[in-house]
Motif scaffolding. Structure first.
Motif, PDB file in Angstrom:
ATOM      1  N   ALA A  98      -1.868  13.285   8.666  1.00 52.50           N
ATOM      2  CA  ALA A  98      -0.776  12.860   9.716  1.00 52.50           C
ATOM      3  C   ALA A  98       0.723  12.980   8.888  1.00 52.50           C
ATOM      4  N   LEU A  99       0.618  12.145   7.501  1.00 46.26           N
ATOM      5  CA  LEU A  99       1.821  12.266   6.769  1.00 46.26           C
ATOM      6  C   LEU A  99       2.349  13.581   6.302  1.00 46.26           C
ATOM      7  N   PRO A 137      -0.063   5.846   8.933  1.00 41.99           N
ATOM      8  CA  PRO A 137      -1.105   6.141   9.909  1.00 41.99           C
ATOM      9  C   PRO A 137      -2.500   5.734   9.464  1.00 41.99           C
ATOM     10  N   ARG A 138      -3.407   5.416  10.532  1.00 40.46           N
ATOM     11  CA  ARG A 138      -4.810   5.066  10.052  1.00 40.46           C
ATOM     12  C   ARG A 138      -5.624   5.739  11.046  1.00 40.46           C
ATOM     13  N   SER A 139      -6.715   6.056  10.854  1.00 42.68           N
ATOM     14  CA  SER A 139      -8.092   6.332  11.637  1.00 42.68           C
ATOM     15  C   SER A 139      -8.333   5.247  12.404  1.00 42.68           C
ATOM     16  N   GLY A 140      -9.339   5.567  13.285  1.00 39.60           N
ATOM     17  CA  GLY A 140      -9.876   4.311  14.049  1.00 39.60           C
ATOM     18  C   GLY A 140     -10.790   3.518  12.812  1.00 39.60           C
ATOM     19  N   GLU A 188       1.052  -1.221   0.043  1.00 34.98           N
ATOM     20  CA  GLU A 188       0.199   0.169   0.037  1.00 34.98           C
ATOM     21  C   GLU A 188       0.769   1.356   0.169  1.00 34.98           C
ATOM     22  N   CYS A 189       0.228   2.570  -0.140  1.00 30.84           N
ATOM     23  CA  CYS A 189       1.152   3.713  -0.463  1.00 30.84           C
ATOM     24  C   CYS A 189       0.260   4.886  -0.256  1.00 30.84           C
ATOM     25  N   ALA A 190       0.745   5.933   0.085  1.00 33.02           N
ATOM     26  CA  ALA A 190       0.043   7.329   0.094  1.00 33.02           C
ATOM     27  C   ALA A 190       1.041   8.224  -0.389  1.00 33.02           C
ATOM     28  N   VAL A 191       0.369   9.141  -1.301  1.00 28.80           N
ATOM     29  CA  VAL A 191       1.173  10.133  -2.130  1.00 28.80           C
ATOM     30  C   VAL A 191       0.469  11.581  -1.442  1.00 28.80           C
TER      31      VAL A 191
END
Length: 149
Positions: free
Chosen positions: A135-136, A124-127, A68-71
Motif C-alpha cells: 500500500a505504501l 497501513p495494516r492488514s486485518g 515503527e517504520c517501513a522501508v
C-alpha cells in the motif's frame, strides 16, 4: 498448504511441484544457523546494489523517537530505485525527519540510507495487523514504474 482460497493465480505462484515458496530470503552460516534477511519482493535494488529493507528498518527502529517504520523502494531516474522510509514517532514532534536521517547516515552505507523519510501518523495494516508495504509502494509506482507522487 493446498492453496489460497479463491486465488488460483496466487496459488500457482506460491505452490510449485508440491513446495510452498514463501518469498523469504536468507542464508546459512558456517555453524549451520539460518538467518532470514528479507522478503524478495521487499528487496530494493538501487544503483545495482541490493538493500534489504529489514536491515534499514532495524537501524531506524533503534532511534529513540521511532515507534515503527517501513522501508521500501521508489522509482529513481538515476539509480532505478531509491530507498524511502515512512516512520511513526513515539510522540508528536519527538524528532524531525532530518534527525532520523542523520542517525541512519551514521549507521548505514550511503546506498542503504533512505533518500527520504516521511513521518506519518500510522502505517497501513492488514486485518491481521501486518504492515502493508504494498500500500505504501503503490503511492509511488504506476504499472509502468514511473513516479506518480
Amino acid at each position: 498448504m493446498k492453496g489460497y482460497w479463491g486465488l488460483p493465480e496466487e496459488t500457482a505462484r506460491a505452490v510449485r511441484d508440491g513446495w510452498y515458496f514463501t518469498g523469504d530470503m536468507g542464508y546459512k552460516d558456517e555453524e549451520n544457523y539460518y538467518y532470514i534477511v528479507d522478503r524478495a519482493k521487499d528487496m530494493i535494488i538501487t544503483g545495482g546494489e541490493n538493500v534489504y529493507s529489514l536491515e534499514v528498518e532495524q537501524v531506524l527502529s533503534a532511534h529513540p523517537a521511532v515507534l515503527e517504520c517501513a522501508v521500501f523502494g521508489v522509482p529513481d531516474d538515476r539509480w532505478g530505485e531509491a530507498v524511502k522510509a515512512c516512520v511513526v514517532l513515539n510522540a508528536p514532534d519527538a524528532a524531525r525527519a532530518e534527525d532520523i536521517l542523520s542517525f541512519a547516515q551514521q549507521r548505514l552505507a550511503n546506498y542503504k540510507t533512505p533518500k527520504t523519510i516521511d513521518i506519518v501518523a500510522e502505517l497501513p495494516r492488514s486485518g491481521a495487523g501486518k504492515i502493508l508495504k504494498r500500500a505504501l509502494r503503490d503511492q509511488f509506482w504506476t504499472e509502468k514504474g514511473k513516479l506518480i507522487n
